[in-house]
Design an enzyme around this catalytic site. Structure first.
Site, mmCIF file in Angstrom:
data_model
loop_
_atom_site.group_PDB
_atom_site.id
_atom_site.type_symbol
_atom_site.label_atom_id
_atom_site.label_comp_id
_atom_site.label_asym_id
_atom_site.label_seq_id
_atom_site.Cartn_x
_atom_site.Cartn_y
_atom_site.Cartn_z
ATOM 1 C CG ASP A 35 0.225 -26.622 -18.972
ATOM 2 O OD1 ASP A 35 0.097 -26.042 -20.072
ATOM 3 O OD2 ASP A 35 0.550 -26.031 -17.927
ATOM 4 C CG ASP A 51 -12.343 -27.931 -26.172
ATOM 5 O OD1 ASP A 51 -13.140 -27.319 -26.905
ATOM 6 O OD2 ASP A 51 -12.315 -29.179 -26.081
ATOM 7 C CE1 TYR A 138 -5.986 -14.268 -12.925
ATOM 8 C CE2 TYR A 138 -5.881 -12.399 -11.423
ATOM 9 C CZ TYR A 138 -5.465 -13.669 -11.800
ATOM 10 O OH TYR A 138 -4.538 -14.325 -11.040
#
Length: 236
Positions: A35, A51, A138
């Site tokens: 996380d 990333d 989403y």
């Protein structure tokens, strides 16, 4: 600690992910959380999962401790808004965090699962995959997770690896609160047959079932944990 006892939860520092990490610890597994925030549960590895390079570095760090044969692809973000205002950058961001990250993490852990002849993968989808307004980016990315779940179940089942998905309904988390105003929240609660919001623990209990070694004949399934809200919308 054997490989089959290691569990990786992405986005597990808070909310549903944290509850799943706690469920894993309660079941005696060695839990690792990746996380961008420090995890209060298990072993935390900091990374920006949006990333690819940061994700790859985190996975290398996790696997340096040995194979991981249980994975919950939980990390995600909502990017709410009407279609007219949904930027292409939001669509790309949703695809990267909600979908690409699941592919990257699963690919990294797959060799260890294959060698062990055992694996449990849970993809955290959403009831929004069935259709929900103001959720273009989403809903599309979460629906993509359902496609991955079904395809991977067919591919990986012969290797002793099961792949299932959970589609949470409205769950009382910080992510949900940020994406819905109080009036909308009340409307949602009124529409849920059990007349309450879900809790992270409602979801983690179901995830624990899919992750259990005894659940080896459950594969390619989607479980909507939604208090009955999906009844009438989802196919039998």
């Amino acid at each position: 600690m054997t490989a089959a006892e290691r569990l990786l939860v992405t986005g597990g520092a808070s909310g549903i992910g944290r509850a799943i990490a706690e469920e894993g610890l309660a079941r005696g597994w060695d839990v690792v959380v990746v996380d961008r925030e420090s995890s209060p549960v298990g072993t935390g590895v900091l990374a920006d999962l949006a990333d690819t390079d940061s994700t790859a570095a985190a996975l290398d760090e996790v696997l340096a401790g040995g194979p991981v044969t249980r994975l919950v692809n939980n990390v995600g973000a909502v990017f709410p808004g009407p279609l007219q205002e949904q930027s292409l950058s939001d669509v790309d961001a949703a695809h990267g965090l909600n979908l690409r990250c699941a592919v990257q993490c699963t690919q990294a852990l797959l060799p260890g699962m294959t060698e062990a002849g055992f694996g449990r993968i849970v993809n955290m989808a959403s009831r929004a995959a069935l259709g929900k307004s103001l959720r273009t980016a989403y809903a599309a990315s979460k629906a993509g997770l359902l496609g991955l779940t079904r395809g991977w179940a067919l591919e990986l089942g012969p290797l002793g690896i099961t792949v299932n998905a959970i589609g949470p309904g409205p769950v009382a988390t910080e992510l949900f609160t940020k994406a819905n105003d109080p009036e909308r929240v009340q409307q949602i609660v009124d529409a849920v047959p059990v007349r309450r919001m879900g809790t992270p623990e409602d979801i983690s209990y179901s995830a624990g079932h899919f992750l259990d070694k005894r659940a080896g004949f459950v594969n390619g399934q989607v479980l909507y944990v939604c208090g009955g809200l999906t009844t009438g919308d989802a196919p039998i």
